[in-house]
Design an enzyme around this catalytic site. Structure first.
Site, PDB file in Angstrom:
ATOM      1  N   PHE A  11       0.823  -1.202   0.000  1.00  0.00           N
ATOM      2  CA  PHE A  11       0.000   0.000   0.000  1.00  0.00           C
ATOM      3  C   PHE A  11       0.870   1.270   0.000  1.00  0.00           C
ATOM      4  CE2 PHE A  11      -1.854   2.816   3.444  1.00  0.00           C
ATOM      5  CZ  PHE A  11      -2.544   3.638   2.561  1.00  0.00           C
ATOM      6  N   TYR A 149       5.045  -7.743  17.067  1.00  0.00           N
ATOM      7  CA  TYR A 149       5.231  -6.781  15.971  1.00  0.00           C
ATOM      8  C   TYR A 149       6.019  -5.575  16.461  1.00  0.00           C
ATOM      9  CZ  TYR A 149       3.969  -3.454  12.299  1.00  0.00           C
ATOM     10  OH  TYR A 149       4.007  -2.520  11.297  1.00  0.00           O
TER      11      TYR A 149
END
Ligand code: UDP
Length: 329
Positions: A11, A149
């Site tokens: 993206f 993460y």
């Protein structure tokens, strides 16, 4: 100028590729298409200044070749999306840690300027508003996958800064806050494309938790501009910089705004976190960037209003729906 973008079919990467081509760079993309897509590049593929390799940054040989061929490296390849991270923790950690290590190692051999895309997740559970780059990192326990993460990205930052300090590899680290715009997929759990698709399809908008948690949404075109401006500033080398819009909105407020902009009659449905993610899921109540450092270094701030961004996302989702809609006879 030749620019390498790892994760260039993603993206943000595809918007960065577009901006670099527009300013006359040659662009090399290295992307394993794990979350990126060829579709994101379809409007650029005929551009002779673009070269794509659909392979992993773990392919050392290819990575060395494309780094050699480039003047600067934008390292965006990473595992993204909270849902995906919970579902594939091994891949998250390996991609984010090993991948970055290999990119930095290859870039260091030739002292190529590197942009490292990091994330506001790194601030973790810190409750300070707004987050400034020197604030503490407050991560949750290792038994909760979400934190893998943030931890892996924090390690990436440590490693990049270590390469700068020890080996004089010029690096610029951008902590991207919630970045939104056309081509972002809702498949990995991101809230805005999810709400817009739900609104356009007349489905309930799924607000997780109370909806009182808030975020700041920055337009991807603004984020790309910030990245390019940072990379053009010597003073940004060796620095960590927030890249985000500081206008805050609650998630239930976002759902209401999406409904308004799309003129949708969809109801808003509240779903407990345990059901949406996994039992014991921890969300951040607020996440607001301090934009001072970016402003100081570049004179730039991300300022596209959310209503305009929602319109752009809705137009994009509509155009995609038209592509897949069966032809009526
Ligand atoms: N969220 C939501 N409904 C969705 C997807 C996400 O309410 O369908 C919430 C999510 O729990 C979080 C916020 O929206 O509080 C932003 O989520 P996203 O995954 O887009 O980004 P995050 O800020 O968590 O990285």
């Amino acid at each position: 100028m030749v620019s390498l973008i790892t994760g260039g079919a993603g993206f943000i990467g595809s918007h960065l590729a577009e901006a670099l081509l527009l300013r006359g760079d040659r662009v090399i993309i290295l992307d394993d298409l794990s979350t990126g897509s060829v579709d994101n590049l379809s409007h650029l593929r005929s551009n002779g200044a673009l070269k794509c390799f659909f392979d992993s940054v773990m392919n050392r040989h290819l990575l060395a070749e494309v780094v050699d061929e480039s003047d600067v490296v934008y390292h965006l390849a990473a595992a993204v999306g909270v849902r995906r991270i919970i579902e594939s923790p091994v891949r998250t950690i390996e991609t984010n840690v090993k991948g970055t290590e290999l990119v930095l190692e290859a870039a260091a051999k030739k002292k190529k300027l590197v942009f490292l895309a990091s994330t506001s997740e790194v601030y973790g559970k810190n409750t300070k508003v707004p987050f400034t780059e020197g604030d503490d990192v407050t991560l949750g326990p290792t038994v909760k996958s979400r934190w893998s993460y943030a931890t892996s990205k924090a390690l990436d930052e440590f490693l990049a800064l270590a390469y700068w300090k020890e080996k004089r590899l010029p690096v610029v680290i951008g902590r991207l806050f919630n970045t939104v715009g056309p081509r972002q997929s809702g498949r990995y759990g991101m809230v805005l494309p999810t709400f817009v698709s739900q609104a356009l399809e007349g489905q309930p908008l799924t607000v997780y938790g109370t909806g009182k948690q808030s975020r700041c949404f920055g337009y991807v075109g603004d984020a790309v501009e910030a990245i390019l401006k940072l990379m053009a500033t010597d003073r940004a080398v060796g620095e960590v910089v927030n890249i985000g819009n500081d206008e805050e909105i609650s998630i239930d407020g976002l759902a209401a705004l999406v409904k308004e902009r799309t003129e949708s009659a969809s109801p808003i449905e509240f779903i407990p976190y345990d059901q949406a993610y996994e039992p014991g899921f921890e969300d951040m109540a607020r996440r607001v960037p301090s934009v001072e450092k970016l402003l100081q270094l570049t004179g730039f701030r991300l300022s596209t209003p959310l209503s305009i961004i929602i319109d752009k996302v809705a137009n994009y989702v509509e155009s995609r729906r038209e592509l897949v809609r069966p032809v009526e006879v």
